[in-house]
Design an enzyme around this catalytic site. Structure first.
Site, PDB file in Angstrom:
ATOM      1  N   SER A   1       0.826  -1.213   0.000  1.00 56.58           N
ATOM      2  CA  SER A   1       0.000   0.000   0.000  1.00 56.58           C
ATOM      3  C   SER A   1       0.860   1.263   0.000  1.00 56.58           C
ATOM      4  O   SER A   1       0.354   2.355  -0.244  1.00 56.58           O
ATOM      5  CB  SER A   1      -0.935   0.001   1.204  1.00 56.58           C
ATOM      6  OG  SER A   1      -0.195   0.145   2.398  1.00 56.58           O
ATOM      7  N   HIS A   2       2.154   1.140   0.303  1.00 53.91           N
ATOM      8  CA  HIS A   2       3.063   2.287   0.200  1.00 53.91           C
ATOM      9  C   HIS A   2       4.103   2.080  -0.891  1.00 53.91           C
ATOM     10  O   HIS A   2       5.156   2.723  -0.889  1.00 53.91           O
ATOM     11  CB  HIS A   2       3.724   2.586   1.545  1.00 53.91           C
ATOM     12  CG  HIS A   2       2.797   3.250   2.492  1.00 53.91           C
ATOM     13  ND1 HIS A   2       2.054   2.561   3.420  1.00 53.91           N
ATOM     14  CD2 HIS A   2       2.434   4.556   2.621  1.00 53.91           C
ATOM     15  CE1 HIS A   2       1.300   3.418   4.103  1.00 53.91           C
ATOM     16  NE2 HIS A   2       1.506   4.619   3.637  1.00 53.91           N
TER      17      HIS A   2
ATOM     18  N   GLU B   1      -7.530   0.494   4.749  1.00 50.22           N
ATOM     19  CA  GLU B   1      -8.171  -0.767   5.147  1.00 50.22           C
ATOM     20  C   GLU B   1      -9.701  -0.648   5.044  1.00 50.22           C
ATOM     21  O   GLU B   1     -10.384  -1.579   4.581  1.00 50.22           O
ATOM     22  CB  GLU B   1      -7.749  -1.080   6.588  1.00 50.22           C
ATOM     23  CG  GLU B   1      -8.096  -2.448   7.096  1.00 50.22           C
ATOM     24  CD  GLU B   1      -7.346  -3.536   6.343  1.00 50.22           C
ATOM     25  OE1 GLU B   1      -7.946  -4.586   6.138  1.00 50.22           O
ATOM     26  OE2 GLU B   1      -6.172  -3.316   5.940  1.00 50.22           O
TER      27      GLU B   1
END
Lengths: 343, 343
Positions: free
Chosen positions: A51-52, A192
């Site tokens: 996600s990064h 999330e």
């Protein structure tokens, strides 16, 4: 570049870097910004933080397209007090501002024992661990905080005041990567909840509130209502501390100011970041090695009972990625390639 | 002094102070230590924190009787780096060490923008909020951490490594008492488990583990096993940070070292404390009032939705105590009077 299997594309880290730079330059970032931002995404992808990783190219490109980012801002470094450094990012991404200030911060921490760096007027889309890790690798202890957009309710309330307000900490270790943690003071990451919304799945009823302040399991309702902090009133107190330290203390916006400044564009948060660095030599002098060894004994007591240190999973992924490269999901790869100029 | 009702004794704050000093002098503390320690207990009693009020006379007297405390230690102040102050407490209580170092800390924070004070080799029985409040009342932002005895397991483990490891923070407010929080990074205060044990009541099964590492509702088993951190892996990461900052970083013990040094005597924790102070004028210069007003807007947004600021309940109790005095439970009053020399 070869297909790892039907669902993914395997890239070396150099290929990730080249791809990220091309997209960011194509989106209009100056070369200095594109290179600094690309390194953060390479680090995320390398460490297994999907996600990064280069997924964030989509996030960064969106902020640029919406006019939230000054694409060629030249950071301005100043020294408002003897142990303080300030970098005015001029509305550009935070990465270049940090790069321009970090050496002066390290010098001041060594000269005075403790020092602080404020990044002002920067756009944030990334994790903080690359920053604390960079300082810890220079032998410094680092504590970093930043507000975001006002999405999180204080304990006892249901209306958003705080951002997801991460706290990151780094501690140097001899002969290995530093002890690093980096977590949001919100109950969960906003991404999330977004994933639950996309999947049409309910969220646990203690993640947040709808816009009327009622607990809800509807992910979309939480996203337009308010998230909770982690750890009840303690997490809420920490979230307030982050707002104060990296907002009013350094003359920058709170998360509410950031969301107002966004004015519905849906861009990344804009504002400040505070980085405190402490040189262990300051208090310890010649006894640094002896006392850092006592920290190692504590890490050993944690690991000996089968508990993990916060950064362990990232470092394991890193060791794999450096030799094997990384696998980008096919759908994400297609979305990113659509951003490459001339493809 | 008059009986408030059958179960308690009403005292003015001056009477509390006089009583505390008499007990502490009688227990053998030097006058300087007795006065500094008494002020902490008066503050706790005044602010409605009964567990940190004159009840702590019993705790302090126990540590003195067990030989854990150097009763007449003279703190030694040094300046290991330009923005660092160290006070070696010589094995005495922490309060006098803090008093001897706080002015130099404040001067350095104003001179350099940020500064840190390490208390070394001090005995801890008190909350940290009196220290952050004292600094915030001088216009400084303060962050304070200290380890304790190894009573708390890391997330993912069941064996004690950390202390209850509090984090306290203070922020100056114009025209009123500062924004202050002070909480243990353990799931609950150790005293809370002790109260359950005395009352023969079970504890929730997520407070801790027995000595075999199994979750338990038996308070005594948790006390001899391990407590949990608050907030899962995030609280655990913060507990590790507290150990590192106020242990190895300043050349002092971790919570495991403190418990070993106690050698079963049951005294209060011994070790270090780290206090970071930041002068808002450093980053803000002439714009301090403007930016502190933006912090007030954030506090307002919290209170407007009916949520409480962390220090609010204490300040309300303080306002009452100053005019009405405080009520000491009769049984506690008897136990304390038994410690008064010549009574």
């Amino acid at each position: 570049m070869t297909d790892a299997h039907v669902d993914g594309v395997r890239l070396t880290l150099d290929e990730v870097r080249t791809l990220a730079r091309r997209v960011l330059l194509g989106a209009g970032l100056s070369r200095a910004h594109a290179e600094a931002v690309a390194e953060t995404m390479v680090a995320g992808e390398r460490d297994g933080c999907a996600s990064h990783g280069i997924y964030r190219l989509l996030v960064a490109a969106n902020s640029i397209a919406k006019g939230v980012v000054a694409v060629d801002a030249e950071p301005v470094v100043s020294e408002p007090a003897r142990a303080l450094v300030r970098v005015d990012g001029g509305g550009g991404f935070a990465q270049l501002a940090f790069e321009r200030g970090r050496q002066r911060l390290a010098e001041k921490a060594r000269a005075y024992g403790i020092a602080a760096l404020a990044l002002n007027n920067v756009v944030h889309f990334a994790a903080l661990w690359p920053e604390v890790e960079a300082l810890a690798e220079e032998g410094l202890v680092a504590l970093v905080v930043t507000p975001s957009h006002a999405w999180v309710a204080p304990a006892g309330g249901t209306q958003p005041v705080f951002g997801t307000n991460p706290i990151a900490f780094g501690w140097p270790r001899a002969g290995g990567p530093p002890f690093v943690f980096d977590f949001a003071t919100s109950a969960v990451a906003r991404g999330e909840i977004e994933l639950h919304r996309r999947a049409g799945k309910p969220v646990p009823d203690d993640w947040g509130y709808d816009a009327d302040g009622q607990p809800t399991t509807d992910a979309a309702a939480v996203l337009s209502g308010a998230m909770r902090t982690f750890g009840g009133h303690k997490g809420s107190a920490l979230a307030a501390m982050v707002e104060l330290l990296a907002g009013p203390l350094i003359g920058d916006m709170t998360s509410r100011g950031s969301l107002e400044a966004d004015a519905g564009r849906g861009g990344s948060p804009i504002g400040g970041e505070l980085i405190i660095a402490i040189d262990p030599v300051g208090f310890l002098g010649d006894a640094v090695a002896e006392h850092l060894a006592r920290a190692e004994a504590m890490f050993g007591a944690i690991e000996a009972q089968g508990a993990r240190l916060p950064s362990q999973r990232r470092y394991a992924a890193r060791a794999r990625s450096v030799t094997e490269g990384v696998v980008i999901p096919a759908a994400l790869y297609r979305d990113i390639m659509a951003l490459v100029p001339g493809e």
